[in-house]
Scaffold this motif. Structure first.
Motif, mmCIF file in Angstrom:
data_model
loop_
_atom_site.group_PDB
_atom_site.id
_atom_site.type_symbol
_atom_site.label_atom_id
_atom_site.label_comp_id
_atom_site.label_asym_id
_atom_site.label_seq_id
_atom_site.Cartn_x
_atom_site.Cartn_y
_atom_site.Cartn_z
ATOM 1 N N PRO A 157 0.828 -1.210 0.000
ATOM 2 C CA PRO A 157 0.000 0.000 0.000
ATOM 3 C C PRO A 157 0.858 1.254 0.000
ATOM 4 C CG PRO A 157 0.091 -0.907 2.197
ATOM 5 C CD PRO A 157 0.814 -1.881 1.301
ATOM 6 N N ALA A 158 0.250 2.348 -0.437
ATOM 7 C CA ALA A 158 0.925 3.638 -0.354
ATOM 8 C C ALA A 158 0.784 4.174 1.064
ATOM 9 C CB ALA A 158 0.315 4.614 -1.352
ATOM 10 N N LEU A 159 1.874 4.690 1.577
ATOM 11 C CA LEU A 159 1.887 5.287 2.911
ATOM 12 C C LEU A 159 1.927 6.796 2.720
ATOM 13 C CD1 LEU A 159 1.995 4.711 5.934
ATOM 14 C CD2 LEU A 159 4.466 4.541 5.766
ATOM 15 N N LEU A 160 0.810 7.450 3.021
ATOM 16 C CA LEU A 160 0.683 8.867 2.728
ATOM 17 C C LEU A 160 1.673 9.689 3.538
ATOM 18 C CD1 LEU A 160 -1.877 7.734 1.419
ATOM 19 C CD2 LEU A 160 -3.068 9.815 2.133
ATOM 20 N N ASP A 161 2.129 10.769 2.914
ATOM 21 C CA ASP A 161 3.168 11.603 3.503
ATOM 22 C C ASP A 161 2.719 12.167 4.854
ATOM 23 O OD1 ASP A 161 5.725 12.615 3.327
ATOM 24 O OD2 ASP A 161 5.077 14.529 2.506
ATOM 25 N N GLY A 162 3.693 12.400 5.712
ATOM 26 C CA GLY A 162 3.415 12.903 7.052
ATOM 27 C C GLY A 162 3.719 11.889 8.140
ATOM 28 N N TYR A 163 3.947 10.624 7.745
ATOM 29 C CA TYR A 163 4.233 9.579 8.728
ATOM 30 C C TYR A 163 5.656 9.679 9.278
ATOM 31 C CZ TYR A 163 7.126 7.298 5.215
ATOM 32 O OH TYR A 163 8.101 7.037 4.293
ATOM 33 N N PHE A 169 -0.901 6.256 10.843
ATOM 34 C CA PHE A 169 -0.393 6.000 9.500
ATOM 35 C C PHE A 169 -1.592 5.934 8.561
ATOM 36 C CE2 PHE A 169 2.552 4.046 12.486
ATOM 37 C CZ PHE A 169 3.765 4.577 12.073
ATOM 38 N N THR A 170 -1.599 6.786 7.565
ATOM 39 C CA THR A 170 -2.680 6.795 6.586
ATOM 40 C C THR A 170 -2.244 5.980 5.368
ATOM 41 O OG1 THR A 170 -3.382 8.978 7.333
ATOM 42 C CG2 THR A 170 -4.204 8.235 5.193
ATOM 43 N N LEU A 171 -3.010 4.929 5.054
ATOM 44 C CA LEU A 171 -2.639 3.961 4.016
ATOM 45 C C LEU A 171 -3.663 3.976 2.894
ATOM 46 C CD1 LEU A 171 -1.953 1.330 6.717
ATOM 47 C CD2 LEU A 171 -0.158 2.194 5.247
ATOM 48 N N SER A 172 -3.181 3.620 1.695
ATOM 49 C CA SER A 172 -4.064 3.628 0.542
ATOM 50 C C SER A 172 -3.735 2.474 -0.395
ATOM 51 C CB SER A 172 -3.934 4.967 -0.209
ATOM 52 O OG SER A 172 -4.719 4.969 -1.375
ATOM 53 N N HIS A 173 -4.769 1.737 -0.803
ATOM 54 C CA HIS A 173 -4.647 0.697 -1.826
ATOM 55 C C HIS A 173 -6.054 0.392 -2.330
ATOM 56 C CE1 HIS A 173 -3.797 -2.963 -4.004
ATOM 57 N NE2 HIS A 173 -2.497 -2.803 -3.788
ATOM 58 N N ASN A 210 -11.674 1.876 3.934
ATOM 59 C CA ASN A 210 -12.894 2.540 3.498
ATOM 60 C C ASN A 210 -12.620 3.189 2.151
ATOM 61 O OD1 ASN A 210 -15.367 3.772 3.282
ATOM 62 N ND2 ASN A 210 -14.991 5.308 4.867
ATOM 63 N N ASN A 211 -13.185 2.570 1.096
ATOM 64 C CA ASN A 211 -12.928 3.046 -0.272
ATOM 65 C C ASN A 211 -11.428 3.073 -0.580
ATOM 66 O OD1 ASN A 211 -15.697 3.465 -0.841
ATOM 67 N ND2 ASN A 211 -15.619 5.475 0.160
ATOM 68 N N GLY A 212 -10.731 2.052 -0.098
ATOM 69 C CA GLY A 212 -9.305 1.924 -0.421
ATOM 70 C C GLY A 212 -8.374 2.677 0.489
ATOM 71 N N GLN A 213 -8.887 3.298 1.549
ATOM 72 C CA GLN A 213 -8.029 4.037 2.465
ATOM 73 C C GLN A 213 -8.334 3.652 3.913
ATOM 74 O OE1 GLN A 213 -7.840 8.282 1.942
ATOM 75 N NE2 GLN A 213 -6.380 8.068 0.270
ATOM 76 N N GLY A 214 -7.319 3.732 4.750
ATOM 77 C CA GLY A 214 -7.498 3.433 6.161
ATOM 78 C C GLY A 214 -6.450 4.146 6.992
ATOM 79 N N VAL A 215 -6.759 4.347 8.263
ATOM 80 C CA VAL A 215 -5.834 4.994 9.184
ATOM 81 C C VAL A 215 -5.540 4.028 10.327
ATOM 82 C CG1 VAL A 215 -5.412 6.940 10.720
ATOM 83 C CG2 VAL A 215 -6.728 7.275 8.611
ATOM 84 N N ALA A 216 -4.303 3.574 10.401
ATOM 85 C CA ALA A 216 -3.873 2.682 11.479
ATOM 86 C C ALA A 216 -3.325 3.518 12.624
ATOM 87 C CB ALA A 216 -2.809 1.714 10.970
ATOM 88 N N LYS A 217 -3.750 3.199 13.859
ATOM 89 C CA LYS A 217 -3.357 3.983 15.019
ATOM 90 C C LYS A 217 -2.713 3.103 16.080
ATOM 91 C CE LYS A 217 -7.096 7.350 14.390
ATOM 92 N NZ LYS A 217 -8.246 8.026 15.041
ATOM 93 N N LEU A 218 -1.716 3.658 16.748
ATOM 94 C CA LEU A 218 -1.067 3.015 17.883
ATOM 95 C C LEU A 218 -1.116 3.986 19.046
ATOM 96 C CD1 LEU A 218 1.965 1.538 15.973
ATOM 97 C CD2 LEU A 218 0.299 0.179 17.226
ATOM 98 N N GLU A 219 -1.632 3.507 20.177
ATOM 99 C CA GLU A 219 -1.879 4.403 21.295
ATOM 100 C C GLU A 219 -0.606 5.028 21.851
ATOM 101 O OE1 GLU A 219 -4.702 5.553 22.474
ATOM 102 O OE2 GLU A 219 -5.727 4.440 20.891
ATOM 103 N N ASN A 220 0.488 4.278 21.839
ATOM 104 C CA ASN A 220 1.661 4.818 22.519
ATOM 105 C C ASN A 220 2.944 4.197 21.987
ATOM 106 O OD1 ASN A 220 3.162 6.306 24.376
ATOM 107 N ND2 ASN A 220 3.012 4.732 25.943
ATOM 108 N N LEU A 221 3.931 5.033 21.723
ATOM 109 C CA LEU A 221 5.305 4.624 21.443
ATOM 110 C C LEU A 221 6.213 5.652 22.083
ATOM 111 C CD1 LEU A 221 5.515 3.500 17.681
ATOM 112 C CD2 LEU A 221 5.807 2.069 19.695
#
Length: 559
Positions: A261-267, A277-281, A309-320
């Motif tokens: 997938p494409a990893l949208l800029d800003g990560y 992380f905003t992903l697209s495929h 959702n329509n080829g895009q998703g946002v993966a979240k991690l609570e803490n690093l």
């Protein structure tokens, strides 16, 4: 267990020395041994295969008919298939979180780096836990969270280096990166209740998902078959970039895996929690994200997924924690097969956290002083923070900064002198540690409209009334007050009006103060204007309570 490992290492040391001392060489077909004095095929068979019964096969292979008359120095080939495998070990390379390891007898084994696990041990990873192990030939396999694997077979054939490994996947997933084999007797298999995946050197994943098994091949080829007792089980040879599903008693035809997938800029730099992380495929139904501390993606510390959702998703991690990391991203298709992944570097710089902004709100109205309006910017104090940095800009992108100032130690506010207009403001925290300072990210910027306060209302004193007026903006409402003291502790008049003027009955002679404040149509309540001081002179009145006049003017104390 330590004694077992020590014995194994001693055996390896003895075998290695025998290479030179006993004139042993290894070929593709097996071990070639130079016969010493008084040796027979029986003793050679016992030496290399662990059993004298193979002496006839060794004789036939080397065309030796007389077991008792072998010339000293004669080279004898012991076929690889006759060599006896010995126990091998899997060394813990990395682990994270809560990993449970049990021996064959149920005993508990401590998870620690470089610990040697043996055949029969079982590994269980709990939520958000990982473990990665390495075999002697460099093969490495990794368990993600919520997985269970038993080391069913860990063997290696001396001299010829032909490892034989069987891993039994009871639950979850396993990813294997197998060193290519050079001997046909070598074997690496991942077995589950439904399928067997065998390779000769490749990178592949196996996922046990309830009543089906998903296989994904990243490099090389994998033979996938049913784990069944029938003579001719369903089987597929899966090439790199393809995957297959074993379900309903058969191995499905391989299908192409989704590209990464494409990893949208800003990560690249994460300044906020949760990490996102905003992903697209276009073909993805979900995405998988794995965080590791190494570029190879072996030392994993976190995993999460996100729906598409329509080829895009946002993966979240609570803490690093703050620091440098690597993120591996992949897309899952409608069947559930995980596609090809990519690994990218990123940083977390979220600490110290910015403070919570308290005041002002979206609008501030104040008195103009030398062309500027003093605005008190205030925020909540945070424990452990030494200083704060305040920025005010005329644009949301903070390209035009009008104020950039660091507070004194422990201060929770700054006064900004701003002209009438629209602004944005934000604050960052600064900590001091080991003689150095570290500034965290700025918090979300808040918009601020700075308004000049209302001028003091103008008073026009009449015979019976005093009329007041002031400037106003459309849609405003007003609170008008009159008091006998500048502190306005006791009000004589308190009037709510929607017009920029008001009239009050003329009070007794004396000194008074008047002020006004506005309320905008959005509910914003401005500050009171400066107090307008005005004087009501004494007025002579007739017995009918009308002003006594002379030449058309009321008579007062100055008459």
């Amino acid at each position: 267990m330590l004694k077992t490992i020590a014995s194994a290492l001693l055996l390896i040391a003895v075998s290695s020395s025998a290479y030179t001392a006993e004139n042993i060489s290894v070929t593709r077909d097996g071990v070639i041994y130079s016969v010493s004095q008084h040796e027979t095929l029986s003793s050679i068979s016992q030496k290399f295969t662990g059993n004298i019964k193979h002496w006839r096969t060794i004789g036939q292979t080397n065309q030796i008919e007389n077991d008792r008359a072998i010339p000293i120095g004669r080279k004898v080939l012991i076929p690889t298939r006759l060599l006896t495998p010995v126990s091998a070990f899997a060394r813990i390379k990395t682990f994270f979180g809560d990993v449970v390891i049990r021996g064959r007898d149920g005993s508990s084994i401590e998870a620690k780096i470089d610990a040697m696990l043996k055949e029969g041990d079982t590994l269980t990873t709990m939520a958000n836990s990982f473990i990665s192990l390495m075999l002697d030939d460099g093969t490495q396999f990794t368990l993600p969270p919520n997985s269970v694997v038993s080391l069913r077979l860990l063997r290696a054939t001396p001299y010829v280096e032909t490892p034989r490994t069987q891993l039994y996947l009871q639950k979850g997933r396993i990813e294997s990166q197998v060193t290519p084999f050079t001997k046909p007797e070598s074997k690496y298999e991942v077995i589950s209740p439904l399928a067997v995946s065998g390779v000769r050197g490749t990178n592949f994943r196996v996922n046990l998902d309830e009543q089906r098994v998903l296989n994904e091949v990243i490099e090389g080829k994998v033979a996938v078959a049913q784990n069944t007792a029938v003579n001719k089980p369903s089987k597929q040879l899966v090439a790199a970039g393809y995957g297959t599903v074993v379900e309903n008693g058969r191995v499905n035809k391989p299908v192409a895996l989704l590209t990464a997938p494409a990893l949208l800029d800003g990560y690249q730099q994460q300044l906020r929690l949760p990490i996102q992380f905003t992903l697209s495929h276009p073909g993805a139904t979900s995405f998988r994200v794995i965080i590791s501390t190494d570029a190879a993606g072996k030392n994993n510390i976190a995993e999460t997924s996100a729906r598409s959702n329509n080829g895009q998703g946002v993966a979240k991690l609570e803490n690093l924690e703050d620091g440098a990391y690597f993120v591996r991203t992949s897309a899952l298709d409608a069947v559930g097969l995980e596609g090809v992944s990519t690994i990218q570097a990123f940083r977390v710089d979220a600490r110290p956290f910015p403070p919570f902004l308290l005041q002002p709100g979206a609008k501030f109205q104040g008195a103009v002083q030398d062309g500027r309006i003093p605005v008190t910017m205030k925020w909540a104090l945070t424990e452990g923070i030494s200083n704060y940095r305040l920025q005010v800009a005329s644009d949301a992108a903070f390209k035009t900064i009008v104020l950039d100032q660091v507070t004194e130690t422990g201060a929770d506010q700054l006064v900004a002198l701003l002209a009438n207009g629209n602004y944005y403001w934000r604050v960052a925290s600064i900590i001091q540690a080991a003689g150095t300072s570290k500034q965290g990210p700025f918090g979300d910027a808040k918009p601020l409209a700075v308004l000049a306060g209302l001028a003091a209302p103008a008073a026009n004193i009449g015979q019976k009334e005093i009329h007041f007026s002031w400037s106003a903006a459309p849609g405003q409402r007003f609170t008008f007050q009159v008091a006998a003291t500048p502190e306005f502790t006791t009000l004589i008049n308190n009037i709510e009006t929607s017009t920029a003027e008001v009239a009050i009955p003329r009070p007794e002679a004396g000194i008074y103060y008047a002020r006004v404040r506005s309320t905008d149509d959005d509910g914003f309540v401005g500050a009171f204007s400066p107090a307008q001081k005005f004087s009501v002179p004494m007025q002579w009145r007739t017995e009918y309570d009308v002003p006594l006049e002379s030449q058309g003017q009321p008579l007062g104390t100055s008459f």
